[in-house]
Design a protein around this motif. Sequence first.
Motif, PDB file in Angstrom:
ATOM      1  N   UNK A  60       1.015  -1.075   0.048  1.00 38.21           N
ATOM      2  CA  UNK A  60       0.069  -0.030  -0.077  1.00 38.21           C
ATOM      3  C   UNK A  60       0.986   1.216   0.104  1.00 38.21           C
ATOM      4  N   UNK A  61       0.580   2.280  -0.652  1.00 36.01           N
ATOM      5  CA  UNK A  61       1.378   3.353  -1.034  1.00 36.01           C
ATOM      6  C   UNK A  61       0.330   4.514  -0.588  1.00 36.01           C
ATOM      7  N   UNK A  62       0.882   5.675   0.094  1.00 29.62           N
ATOM      8  CA  UNK A  62       0.301   6.814   0.296  1.00 29.62           C
ATOM      9  C   UNK A  62       1.600   7.947  -0.453  1.00 29.62           C
ATOM     10  N   UNK A  63       1.028   8.937  -1.354  1.00 30.78           N
ATOM     11  CA  UNK A  63       2.123   9.908  -1.855  1.00 30.78           C
ATOM     12  C   UNK A  63       1.432  11.268  -1.116  1.00 30.78           C
ATOM     13  N   UNK A  64       2.160  11.731  -0.261  1.00 31.77           N
ATOM     14  CA  UNK A  64       1.982  13.022   0.621  1.00 31.77           C
ATOM     15  C   UNK A  64       2.690  13.922   0.027  1.00 31.77           C
ATOM     16  N   UNK A  65       1.966  15.322  -0.224  1.00 33.86           N
ATOM     17  CA  UNK A  65       2.608  16.279  -0.914  1.00 33.86           C
ATOM     18  C   UNK A  65       3.993  16.885   0.135  1.00 33.86           C
ATOM     19  N   UNK A  66       3.754  16.722   1.527  1.00 34.96           N
ATOM     20  CA  UNK A  66       4.646  17.300   2.383  1.00 34.96           C
ATOM     21  C   UNK A  66       5.626  16.023   2.792  1.00 34.96           C
ATOM     22  N   UNK A  67       5.256  14.828   3.026  1.00 34.71           N
ATOM     23  CA  UNK A  67       5.920  13.906   3.720  1.00 34.71           C
ATOM     24  C   UNK A  67       6.523  12.863   2.379  1.00 34.71           C
ATOM     25  N   UNK A  68       6.147  13.039   1.303  1.00 36.02           N
ATOM     26  CA  UNK A  68       6.532  12.044   0.336  1.00 36.02           C
ATOM     27  C   UNK A  68       5.932  10.722   0.269  1.00 36.02           C
ATOM     28  N   UNK A  69       6.624   9.750  -0.077  1.00 34.02           N
ATOM     29  CA  UNK A  69       5.907   8.345  -0.290  1.00 34.02           C
ATOM     30  C   UNK A  69       5.941   7.746   0.957  1.00 34.02           C
ATOM     31  N   UNK A  70       4.845   7.110   1.452  1.00 28.47           N
ATOM     32  CA  UNK A  70       4.707   6.305   2.823  1.00 28.47           C
ATOM     33  C   UNK A  70       3.995   5.190   2.191  1.00 28.47           C
ATOM     34  N   UNK A  71       5.105   3.822   2.483  1.00 29.58           N
ATOM     35  CA  UNK A  71       4.706   2.736   2.336  1.00 29.58           C
ATOM     36  C   UNK A  71       4.473   1.810   3.158  1.00 29.58           C
ATOM     37  N   UNK A  96      -2.556   0.777  -4.397  1.00 27.79           N
ATOM     38  CA  UNK A  96      -2.164  -0.495  -3.920  1.00 27.79           C
ATOM     39  C   UNK A  96      -1.440  -1.317  -5.101  1.00 27.79           C
ATOM     40  N   UNK A  97      -0.464  -2.116  -4.939  1.00 27.21           N
ATOM     41  CA  UNK A  97       0.195  -2.985  -5.876  1.00 27.21           C
ATOM     42  C   UNK A  97      -0.202  -4.620  -5.554  1.00 27.21           C
ATOM     43  N   UNK A  98      -0.780  -5.346  -6.469  1.00 30.23           N
ATOM     44  CA  UNK A  98      -1.294  -6.658  -6.186  1.00 30.23           C
ATOM     45  C   UNK A  98      -0.788  -7.731  -7.284  1.00 30.23           C
ATOM     46  N   UNK A  99      -0.379  -8.962  -6.929  1.00 33.70           N
ATOM     47  CA  UNK A  99      -0.161  -9.716  -7.792  1.00 33.70           C
ATOM     48  C   UNK A  99      -1.327 -10.592  -8.288  1.00 33.70           C
ATOM     49  N   UNK A 100      -1.582 -10.842  -9.796  1.00 33.50           N
ATOM     50  CA  UNK A 100      -2.511 -11.554 -10.279  1.00 33.50           C
ATOM     51  C   UNK A 100      -1.996 -12.559 -11.260  1.00 33.50           C
ATOM     52  N   UNK A 101      -3.045 -13.433 -11.720  1.00 36.76           N
ATOM     53  CA  UNK A 101      -2.326 -14.280 -12.672  1.00 36.76           C
ATOM     54  C   UNK A 101      -1.713 -13.823 -13.786  1.00 36.76           C
ATOM     55  N   UNK A 102      -2.046 -12.520 -14.110  1.00 36.82           N
ATOM     56  CA  UNK A 102      -1.399 -11.994 -15.342  1.00 36.82           C
ATOM     57  C   UNK A 102      -0.111 -10.943 -15.064  1.00 36.82           C
ATOM     58  N   UNK A 106      -1.470  -2.633 -10.629  1.00 34.41           N
ATOM     59  CA  UNK A 106      -1.565  -1.522  -9.775  1.00 34.41           C
ATOM     60  C   UNK A 106      -3.100  -0.583  -9.765  1.00 34.41           C
ATOM     61  N   UNK A 107      -3.343  -0.133  -8.685  1.00 31.82           N
ATOM     62  CA  UNK A 107      -4.664   0.675  -8.820  1.00 31.82           C
ATOM     63  C   UNK A 107      -4.631   1.844  -7.795  1.00 31.82           C
ATOM     64  N   UNK A 108      -4.988   3.113  -8.508  1.00 26.61           N
ATOM     65  CA  UNK A 108      -4.922   4.392  -7.644  1.00 26.61           C
ATOM     66  C   UNK A 108      -6.170   5.133  -7.220  1.00 26.61           C
ATOM     67  N   UNK A 109      -6.205   5.792  -6.116  1.00 29.90           N
ATOM     68  CA  UNK A 109      -7.324   6.422  -5.555  1.00 29.90           C
ATOM     69  C   UNK A 109      -6.633   7.855  -5.446  1.00 29.90           C
ATOM     70  N   UNK A 110      -7.231   8.982  -5.754  1.00 30.74           N
ATOM     71  CA  UNK A 110      -6.817  10.295  -5.372  1.00 30.74           C
ATOM     72  C   UNK A 110      -7.914  10.832  -4.513  1.00 30.74           C
ATOM     73  N   UNK A 111      -7.255  11.100  -3.240  1.00 33.11           N
ATOM     74  CA  UNK A 111      -8.285  11.938  -2.210  1.00 33.11           C
ATOM     75  C   UNK A 111      -7.856  13.503  -2.325  1.00 33.11           C
ATOM     76  N   UNK A 112      -8.679  14.279  -2.352  1.00 33.94           N
ATOM     77  CA  UNK A 112      -8.695  15.475  -2.459  1.00 33.94           C
ATOM     78  C   UNK A 112      -9.331  16.374  -1.571  1.00 33.94           C
ATOM     79  N   UNK A 113      -9.116  17.740  -1.447  1.00 40.50           N
ATOM     80  CA  UNK A 113      -9.504  18.387  -0.424  1.00 40.50           C
ATOM     81  C   UNK A 113     -10.818  19.340  -1.293  1.00 40.50           C
ATOM     82  N   UNK A 114     -12.074  19.034  -1.031  1.00 40.22           N
ATOM     83  CA  UNK A 114     -13.117  19.793  -1.782  1.00 40.22           C
ATOM     84  C   UNK A 114     -13.299  21.198  -1.394  1.00 40.22           C
TER      85      UNK A 114
END
Length: 399
Positions: A60-71, A96-102, A106-114
Amino acid sequence: MGPLGMAVLLSELLIPTGLLAQEHQDLSTQEPVRTLHMTFDPRKMILAWDCRQDATVVECLMIHKEEGQISMEPMEKQCNCTFELRSLHGGVLLMVKANTSQGLFEEKLKYHNPGGNGTAAENFSCFMYDEDFMNCTWAKGRAAPGDVQYFFYIRDSEGETERECPHYLEHSGTHVGCHVKDISGLTFYSYFLVNGSSRGTGIQFFDSILSKNDMKRYSPPINITVNCNHSHCLLKWQRPKAQQHVSARELKYEVDIQRKGHKDGSGHKPIPIPGNLGNKHSFSINPTARYTVRIRTANSRILHWGPWSEPVEFGFEEGEASPKYVYVLVVLGTLLGALLIGFLFKRFLVMHALFPPIPKIKDKLNDNQETGLQVSWNELMPGTGKAENEEVVTVEEVA
């Protein structure tokens, strides 16, 4: 070409065609990778996804603007990751990074400040004084509308409890601060949230994670006294009651002594004093000047200085001397005067011994001067009438 040759040729042409058709059929029937349907709970900092047998999330990864990449790695047989508490007002990118049969997926989700940019609260800060009370303040966003209203919330580090500000501080009707009297339930790390509302514009939120050490400010010392003689002063102070449980080694003081009448910037710099020196400080002064002193306190490891104490005046007015100083001058003057009188008297005695006075010579020619000690008989004779009552006795000789 005979019939046998034609048959061989046709058989060679049909074989690859059949193989290609079979390969195409295998590709078309292969199932595409399905989405993991990622979700994020900002309150509990939990990133979750659908559990699937054909996909195993390995990171699992979080890309934070102030703290960078958190894994971090998810727990075995768990379909979520729980991140440590982070501020989210700048937005984050989750992945998230997942192992599949193929292979790796990787799948991404962006959380923003409305809300509109620049509408969130600005210049946020919190100060905790001796663990007795806490003040938090902020400013209105530079792009916030006129009817904006802000609301302040405090959460514990686990996100289990939340409470709204009990007493707001206002400016022109807008909440710009919060005063919290009871902070007994405050954890070492706390999450602070300031969100807002407006009738016509979406308001972005501001959040921050602060520790007690970041917020702690010590109240200034009390009972400040200054005792002076003609050249030195002894400054003493006491710690407030709320600081009595704090080790003296954890405290540090700054003493600011300024001479009255000096222009700004021409005085002395504050003097740092460790807390284990007995809460006192000795220094020299000009005995004909007047001074002010103030003191503030901080944690010796984290120098977040608290407020200054009220200035305390001491010393003497210009031209006014210390009583002891005047006493010394009087004693010295008396001694000097006695020495001077003694010197003059001794000089008189010496001069008298060396040059005795000459006897005065009589001047017989002067009519006013007596010429002798002779007395006229007539001056001793009684005046007229003094012997009228006297008796005269006649003495005759008898033969």
